[in-house]
Design a protein around this motif. Sequence first.
Motif, mmCIF file in Angstrom:
data_model
loop_
_atom_site.group_PDB
_atom_site.id
_atom_site.type_symbol
_atom_site.label_atom_id
_atom_site.label_comp_id
_atom_site.label_asym_id
_atom_site.label_seq_id
_atom_site.Cartn_x
_atom_site.Cartn_y
_atom_site.Cartn_z
ATOM 1 N N GLN A 65 0.794 -1.217 0.000
ATOM 2 C CA GLN A 65 0.000 0.000 0.000
ATOM 3 C C GLN A 65 0.832 1.276 0.000
ATOM 4 N N LEU A 66 2.032 1.196 0.562
ATOM 5 C CA LEU A 66 2.862 2.398 0.659
ATOM 6 C C LEU A 66 4.114 2.321 -0.210
ATOM 7 N N SER A 67 4.346 1.143 -0.774
ATOM 8 C CA SER A 67 5.578 0.910 -1.554
ATOM 9 C C SER A 67 6.815 1.213 -0.721
ATOM 10 N N ARG A 68 6.739 0.878 0.562
ATOM 11 C CA ARG A 68 7.851 1.084 1.482
ATOM 12 C C ARG A 68 8.086 -0.193 2.276
ATOM 13 N N GLU A 69 9.360 -0.456 2.578
ATOM 14 C CA GLU A 69 9.692 -1.614 3.402
ATOM 15 C C GLU A 69 9.606 -1.218 4.879
ATOM 16 N N ALA A 70 8.959 -2.050 5.673
ATOM 17 C CA ALA A 70 8.819 -1.784 7.103
ATOM 18 C C ALA A 70 9.983 -2.392 7.871
ATOM 19 N N GLU A 71 10.542 -1.608 8.767
ATOM 20 C CA GLU A 71 11.577 -2.117 9.675
ATOM 21 C C GLU A 71 10.879 -2.612 10.937
ATOM 22 N N ILE A 72 10.970 -3.912 11.191
ATOM 23 C CA ILE A 72 10.205 -4.522 12.282
ATOM 24 C C ILE A 72 11.158 -5.140 13.290
ATOM 25 N N THR A 73 10.960 -4.765 14.582
ATOM 26 C CA THR A 73 11.824 -5.251 15.656
ATOM 27 C C THR A 73 10.974 -5.905 16.750
ATOM 28 N N PRO A 74 11.205 -7.184 17.072
ATOM 29 C CA PRO A 74 10.462 -7.817 18.178
ATOM 30 C C PRO A 74 10.877 -7.192 19.518
ATOM 31 N N LEU A 75 9.899 -7.011 20.414
ATOM 32 C CA LEU A 75 10.153 -6.454 21.748
ATOM 33 C C LEU A 75 9.482 -7.331 22.793
ATOM 34 N N THR A 76 10.076 -7.382 23.984
ATOM 35 C CA THR A 76 9.475 -8.087 25.116
ATOM 36 C C THR A 76 9.482 -7.174 26.325
ATOM 37 N N ARG A 77 8.310 -7.021 26.945
ATOM 38 C CA ARG A 77 8.192 -6.222 28.163
ATOM 39 C C ARG A 77 7.505 -7.084 29.205
ATOM 40 N N GLY A 78 8.310 -7.686 30.060
ATOM 41 C CA GLY A 78 7.758 -8.631 31.027
ATOM 42 C C GLY A 78 7.212 -9.842 30.295
ATOM 43 N N ALA A 79 5.918 -10.128 30.541
ATOM 44 C CA ALA A 79 5.293 -11.278 29.892
ATOM 45 C C ALA A 79 4.642 -10.900 28.565
ATOM 46 N N HIS A 80 4.740 -9.628 28.176
ATOM 47 C CA HIS A 80 4.054 -9.163 26.985
ATOM 48 C C HIS A 80 5.011 -9.103 25.795
ATOM 49 N N ARG A 81 4.495 -9.431 24.614
ATOM 50 C CA ARG A 81 5.279 -9.412 23.381
ATOM 51 C C ARG A 81 4.737 -8.323 22.452
ATOM 52 N N TYR A 82 5.661 -7.640 21.769
ATOM 53 C CA TYR A 82 5.285 -6.575 20.845
ATOM 54 C C TYR A 82 6.170 -6.653 19.607
ATOM 55 N N VAL A 83 5.767 -5.914 18.577
ATOM 56 C CA VAL A 83 6.656 -5.655 17.449
ATOM 57 C C VAL A 83 6.678 -4.146 17.232
ATOM 58 N N ARG A 84 7.886 -3.599 17.088
ATOM 59 C CA ARG A 84 8.024 -2.177 16.794
ATOM 60 C C ARG A 84 8.149 -2.022 15.277
ATOM 61 N N VAL A 85 7.307 -1.192 14.714
ATOM 62 C CA VAL A 85 7.250 -1.002 13.268
ATOM 63 C C VAL A 85 7.712 0.416 12.928
ATOM 64 N N ARG A 86 8.691 0.525 12.068
ATOM 65 C CA ARG A 86 9.165 1.829 11.568
ATOM 66 C C ARG A 86 9.045 1.826 10.049
ATOM 67 N N ILE A 87 8.344 2.841 9.543
ATOM 68 C CA ILE A 87 8.134 2.947 8.102
ATOM 69 C C ILE A 87 8.511 4.357 7.665
ATOM 70 N N ALA A 88 9.428 4.456 6.728
ATOM 71 C CA ALA A 88 9.800 5.754 6.164
ATOM 72 C C ALA A 88 8.883 6.022 4.979
ATOM 73 N N ALA A 89 7.757 6.652 5.254
ATOM 74 C CA ALA A 89 6.752 6.922 4.219
ATOM 75 C C ALA A 89 6.269 8.357 4.391
ATOM 76 N N LYS A 90 6.724 9.233 3.524
ATOM 77 C CA LYS A 90 6.451 10.659 3.663
ATOM 78 C C LYS A 90 4.960 10.973 3.646
ATOM 79 N N GLN A 91 4.211 10.377 2.709
ATOM 80 C CA GLN A 91 2.794 10.688 2.590
ATOM 81 C C GLN A 91 2.015 10.220 3.819
ATOM 82 N N THR A 92 2.326 9.002 4.289
ATOM 83 C CA THR A 92 1.638 8.484 5.482
ATOM 84 C C THR A 92 1.971 9.327 6.704
#
Length: 317
Positions: A65-92
Amino acid sequence: MSFSSQLKAEYGKLTVKPPCCRRAYLHGLLFGATVEGDTVEATLPTHPDADYDLSAHVAQLSHGQLSREAEITPLTRGAHRYVRVRIAAKQTAKQLAALSALPEEEAAAEVLPERLGFRCDDCTSHFLRGTFVAMGTVSDPLKHPHLEWKLPNDSRAELFFIVLSELGYVPCRLERAGKVGLIIKNFQQIEDLLAIMGSTSLVFEFFNAPIQRELRNNANRGANCVAENINRATRAGGRQVAAIRALDKHNLLPSLSDDLRYTARLRLENPEASLPELAALHAPPITKSGLHHRMEKIMDLYEKACAEGIIPPEDQG
């Protein structure tokens, strides 16, 4: 997995074909993101047991949809799991930054869909689903109904309040640990919103929950009633046994008739039996009311002996 995690897994596996709806869904996922220059960054919750890959899902949406590659980093905070998403997309980034500069509420209701890129009637549903996957929680349907979105700041909370209100669902607002919670507790509204966002199988659990709660409550009430009847019978049996023993100690049982002495002996031998059980032990069996009448006579003799001092206080139950 919690009910929320199961629901998010169900939402994550839905297929979205129209490009405008896919973009609306991605904007929902990024609605709570921060914007720094041309970069958008969001932290999305995930679950290790979910049978879909949120990281791959977001990467696919960003590329398609954005023609951009997402930089995705797994994160853990205690028992909770997350993914951090960074997208270099000027229009968005520009679109998300512009959300903080919307006009007054009356005009914002008209401008917001345009700023988010909605192009068809279904875009709002996909946008809502994205926001729920990123920032939402819902209670187990067998517990008190509770649907909540945690927005990162007041401006995003106000905008999302407008989205829900325009659909006819006016949430309550609550500050939670530096975030703003928008909460809906009406059972029917929660069921409607889950369906609008695309839930199929799990929404039936909400539909059936009131029936299950009523069945469970009836079972609990029945169990409590049985337990109370047992406790009451046990207490009554204990008083009767104590009275009969006091009468026996002071040689007052011979003053009773043969039938009453027989009943008194059976009660001493079966201190925990209920009245129907004790009545059935008689030979021949007697009725519950007949047994109750006999026990009343025995207790009357005991109370009279206590009142006249024949049974001293130290021997009284």
